[in-house]
Design an enzyme around this catalytic site. Structure first.
Site, PDB file in Angstrom:
ATOM      1  N   GLU A 189      78.202  13.187  36.485  1.00 13.38           N
ATOM      2  CA  GLU A 189      77.223  12.421  37.275  1.00 13.38           C
ATOM      3  C   GLU A 189      76.793  13.240  38.488  1.00 13.38           C
ATOM      4  O   GLU A 189      75.612  13.282  38.838  1.00 13.38           O
ATOM      5  CB  GLU A 189      77.853  11.090  37.714  1.00 13.38           C
ATOM      6  CG  GLU A 189      76.882  10.113  38.389  1.00 13.38           C
ATOM      7  CD  GLU A 189      76.785  10.293  39.886  1.00 13.38           C
ATOM      8  OE1 GLU A 189      75.857   9.730  40.504  1.00 13.38           O
ATOM      9  OE2 GLU A 189      77.630  11.019  40.470  1.00 13.38           O
ATOM     10  N   GLU A 204      91.687  12.482  52.766  1.00 16.70           N
ATOM     11  CA  GLU A 204      91.226  11.521  51.766  1.00 16.70           C
ATOM     12  C   GLU A 204      91.832  11.902  50.421  1.00 16.70           C
ATOM     13  O   GLU A 204      91.712  13.037  49.968  1.00 16.70           O
ATOM     14  CB  GLU A 204      89.703  11.526  51.651  1.00 16.70           C
ATOM     15  CG  GLU A 204      89.201  10.494  50.641  1.00 16.70           C
ATOM     16  CD  GLU A 204      87.702  10.579  50.389  1.00 16.70           C
ATOM     17  OE1 GLU A 204      87.024   9.558  50.551  1.00 16.70           O
ATOM     18  OE2 GLU A 204      87.220  11.678  50.040  1.00 16.70           O
ATOM     19  N   ALA A 246      82.566  11.269  36.652  1.00 13.69           N
ATOM     20  CA  ALA A 246      82.153  11.557  38.029  1.00 13.69           C
ATOM     21  C   ALA A 246      81.647  12.990  38.181  1.00 13.69           C
ATOM     22  O   ALA A 246      80.663  13.236  38.884  1.00 13.69           O
ATOM     23  CB  ALA A 246      83.322  11.312  38.983  1.00 13.69           C
ATOM     24  N   LYS A 259      77.223  16.463  59.276  1.00 14.23           N
ATOM     25  CA  LYS A 259      77.590  15.048  59.185  1.00 14.23           C
ATOM     26  C   LYS A 259      77.593  14.402  60.564  1.00 14.23           C
ATOM     27  O   LYS A 259      77.171  13.246  60.733  1.00 14.23           O
ATOM     28  CB  LYS A 259      78.960  14.899  58.518  1.00 14.23           C
ATOM     29  CG  LYS A 259      79.272  13.486  58.066  1.00 14.23           C
ATOM     30  CD  LYS A 259      80.450  13.446  57.106  1.00 14.23           C
ATOM     31  CE  LYS A 259      80.642  12.041  56.540  1.00 14.23           C
ATOM     32  NZ  LYS A 259      81.734  11.984  55.532  1.00 14.23           N
TER      33      LYS A 259
END
Length: 249
Positions: free
Chosen positions: A168, A153, A165, A67
């Site tokens: 998906e 988070e 979710a 990242k």
């Protein structure tokens, strides 16, 4: 640099990274304890538990580094702490939509937590239909020699939202190309069906609560019982009356 000093330096770096990652693990432990306390409080006082289950995860060092590279950021521990806010993640799955905001409010009222950001994807879903409430929360972690404030988070969603979710993610896992418009529309339609189901079940729950409230049979006897941690106690009427008298004064 000889082999011995190289190994020694590697061990020191490994210890730094381990200590760094452990603070995020401890922050998750702290949050899970808070959630467990809220669950037990609600179950004992309200005979209702708004939290179905929780799930936590830590990003791997490899994922964190990837990242940083994608974002063209400095590869260092201070850079990671400043720029990567989702190293530690906690997902809270609720029964109903109203429970999402109830839990969010309870977390925001806890004085040792600092809410850095809230993103409401329920009131404003993502283009593909994704719904959830996201919070960035700074958690104090008390170590042997210092206090670290760690960002985690927190995602709060209903069972139905989590079902959508999760599937998906499975359907489009590692699919890097643009999703065809027809599939995007089907995804959004499925998300709308999920919302309709959530609202229907919440209405049924509310109406059932009203029916229970109207049924006063044995209500007085139930008030005399106290249950804590699978132990049931009888509350003496005299104690209830004494406390009632003092609270009135």
């Amino acid at each position: 640099m000889n082999l011995l000093s190289s190994v020694s330096q590697f061990q020191q770096l490994k210890q730094l990274i381990t200590r760094f990652m452990m603070t995020y693990k401890f922050a998750l432990d702290e949050m899970e304890t808070k959630i467990e306390i809220l669950k037990e409080e609600f179950q004992m006082l309200h005979d209702y538990n708004p939290i179905e289950h929780t799930k936590s995860r830590l990003k791997s060092p490899e994922s964190i580094m990837n990242k940083l590279v994608r974002k063209n950021l400095d590869i260092s521990l201070p850079s990671i702490k400043e720029n990567i806010r989702d190293i530690a993640g906690l997902r809270i799955t609720c029964s109903f939509i109203k429970d999402i905001y109830l839990i969010s409010d309870m977390l925001q009222r806890q004085s040792d937590l600092k809410v850095l950001e809230v993103k409401d994807y329920i009131k404003q879903p993502k283009p593909n239909g994704y719904q959830s409430l996201h919070m960035l929360i700074e958690v104090p972690v008390f170590l042997s020699d210092r206090v670290e404030r760690v960002c985690i988070e927190v995602q709060i969603r209903t069972i139905a939202m989590d079902f959508w979710a999760s599937l998906e993610h499975k359907i489009f896992y590692k699919y890097n190309a643009a999703v065809p418009d027809s599939l995007v529309q089907e995804l959004k339609a499925a998300a709308e069906s999920v919302t309709a189901l959530d609202r229907q079940m919440e209405r049924l729950h509310r109406e059932m609560g009203e029916i229970k409230a109207d049924n006063v049979i044995d209500a007085e006897e139930q008030l005399k019982l106290l249950q804590i941690d699978n132990q049931q106690f009888n509350i003496p009427i005299a104690l209830l009356e004494m406390i009632g008298d003092k609270s009135d004064n």
